[in-house]
Design a protein around this motif. Structure first.
Motif, PDB file in Angstrom:
ATOM      1  N   CYS A  10      43.136  49.343  41.732  1.00  0.00           N
ATOM      2  CA  CYS A  10      41.848  49.019  42.103  1.00  0.00           C
ATOM      3  C   CYS A  10      41.115  48.220  41.267  1.00  0.00           C
ATOM      4  O   CYS A  10      40.367  47.487  41.546  1.00  0.00           O
ATOM      5  CB  CYS A  10      41.498  50.108  42.520  1.00  0.00           C
ATOM      6  N   ILE A  11      41.142  48.912  39.681  1.00  0.00           N
ATOM      7  CA  ILE A  11      40.163  48.180  38.903  1.00  0.00           C
ATOM      8  C   ILE A  11      40.520  46.989  38.472  1.00  0.00           C
ATOM      9  O   ILE A  11      39.818  46.091  38.307  1.00  0.00           O
ATOM     10  CB  ILE A  11      40.085  49.320  37.408  1.00  0.00           C
ATOM     11  N   HIS A  12      41.947  46.589  38.537  1.00  0.00           N
ATOM     12  CA  HIS A  12      42.428  45.344  38.060  1.00  0.00           C
ATOM     13  C   HIS A  12      42.052  44.474  39.110  1.00  0.00           C
ATOM     14  O   HIS A  12      41.641  43.174  39.067  1.00  0.00           O
ATOM     15  CB  HIS A  12      44.061  45.317  38.013  1.00  0.00           C
ATOM     16  N   TYR A  13      41.936  45.006  40.437  1.00  0.00           N
ATOM     17  CA  TYR A  13      41.468  44.041  41.561  1.00  0.00           C
ATOM     18  C   TYR A  13      39.925  43.835  41.581  1.00  0.00           C
ATOM     19  O   TYR A  13      39.627  42.538  41.657  1.00  0.00           O
ATOM     20  CB  TYR A  13      41.764  44.806  42.830  1.00  0.00           C
ATOM     21  N   ASP A  15      33.844  35.496  40.285  1.00  0.00           N
ATOM     22  CA  ASP A  15      32.662  35.670  40.674  1.00  0.00           C
ATOM     23  C   ASP A  15      32.306  35.882  42.260  1.00  0.00           C
ATOM     24  O   ASP A  15      31.353  35.282  42.989  1.00  0.00           O
ATOM     25  CB  ASP A  15      31.546  34.438  40.441  1.00  0.00           C
ATOM     26  N   GLN A  16      33.131  36.914  42.851  1.00  0.00           N
ATOM     27  CA  GLN A  16      33.206  37.053  44.227  1.00  0.00           C
ATOM     28  C   GLN A  16      32.475  38.578  44.488  1.00  0.00           C
ATOM     29  O   GLN A  16      32.684  38.935  45.711  1.00  0.00           O
ATOM     30  CB  GLN A  16      34.519  36.855  44.831  1.00  0.00           C
ATOM     31  N   PRO A  62      27.107  42.724  40.733  1.00  0.00           N
ATOM     32  CA  PRO A  62      26.975  43.659  39.840  1.00  0.00           C
ATOM     33  C   PRO A  62      26.624  45.030  40.520  1.00  0.00           C
ATOM     34  O   PRO A  62      27.569  46.018  40.303  1.00  0.00           O
ATOM     35  CB  PRO A  62      25.863  43.316  39.019  1.00  0.00           C
ATOM     36  N   MET A  63      25.852  44.942  41.279  1.00  0.00           N
ATOM     37  CA  MET A  63      25.609  46.230  42.150  1.00  0.00           C
ATOM     38  C   MET A  63      26.985  46.625  42.914  1.00  0.00           C
ATOM     39  O   MET A  63      27.126  48.023  42.866  1.00  0.00           O
ATOM     40  CB  MET A  63      24.592  46.333  43.129  1.00  0.00           C
ATOM     41  N   GLU A  64      27.439  45.893  43.868  1.00  0.00           N
ATOM     42  CA  GLU A  64      28.869  46.319  44.458  1.00  0.00           C
ATOM     43  C   GLU A  64      29.848  46.778  43.416  1.00  0.00           C
ATOM     44  O   GLU A  64      30.687  47.745  43.764  1.00  0.00           O
ATOM     45  CB  GLU A  64      29.285  45.072  45.162  1.00  0.00           C
TER      46      GLU A  64
END
Length: 205
Positions: free
Chosen positions: A160-163, A171-172, A175-177
């Motif tokens: 998940c972190i790699h994703y 850039d998809q 920063p908040m999400e």
């Protein structure tokens, strides 16, 4: 008096099983959210958190009452001590699920993420089921297998972190999400640790 004492111990086991079933229900609601995207499922998870924490607190109080009034020894003493720890762990499990659900109310899952969460849920529902089963039946072998299953959660968390890193590079994701989604997956990684802890209590009985 002894008959009442034995009944009290049996009632604690029933209460622990009931809490485990409520945890399962929370995971089921998460599964439904993945399937239909309806936020009411997430809201129900948050509502369930209160019920689970209250039920777990009742187990703790019941155990302390027995410890004070009956002064159990040996195996019964270990069972009550581990039951108190188990209740506390279930409160944390419920809180993690509710916090994860709250994040999705603001930042829904992308299609690619649903597969990750579905895999988390499948593994952790099994850990929840086997953890309490090993505790109630004093099944050390099942407990050890359940603890090993936590490695699946650790591997999923890394995926998940790699994703998320990939989304950042493209850039998809805002920063908040990004920060909220890292926290979201961390909750699921911690859930695996907590459920493994339930199984670990079996090895201490």
């Amino acid at each position: 008096m002894r008959t009442r004492y034995i009944e009290d111990l049996a009632n604690i086991r029933k209460m622990e099983k009931n809490v485990s079933e409520l945890i399962k229900l929370s995971y089921d609601r998460f599964k439904l959210y993945i399937e239909n995207g309806q936020k009411n499922n997430l809201e129900e998870i948050i509502d369930l958190d209160h019920d689970i924490r209250q039920y777990a607190a009742d187990i703790e109080r019941f155990c302390y009452d027995i410890l004070a009034l009956q002064q159990p020894v040996a195996r019964d003493l270990r069972f009550l001590q581990m039951s108190i720890k188990l209740a506390s762990t279930y409160k944390r499990v419920s809180n993690h699920i509710a916090q994860a659900a709250a994040i999705l109310l603001e930042f829904p899952l992308r299609d690619e993420e649903k597969d990750y969460v579905d895999a988390f849920i499948k593994n952790q529902k099994l850990m929840n089921e086997n953890g309490i089963k090993s505790f109630e039946n004093n099944d050390n072998e099942l407990a050890l297998r359940t603890i090993e299953d936590d490695e699946i959660n650790n591997e999923l968390f890394e995926d998940c972190i790699h994703y998320l890193v990939k989304l950042t590079k493209q850039d998809q994701i805002s920063p908040m999400e990004l920060s909220e989604k890292v926290l979201f997956y961390k909750y699921f990684e911690r859930l695996g640790d907590r459920l493994a802890k339930v199984a670990d209590y079996t090895t201490r009985l």
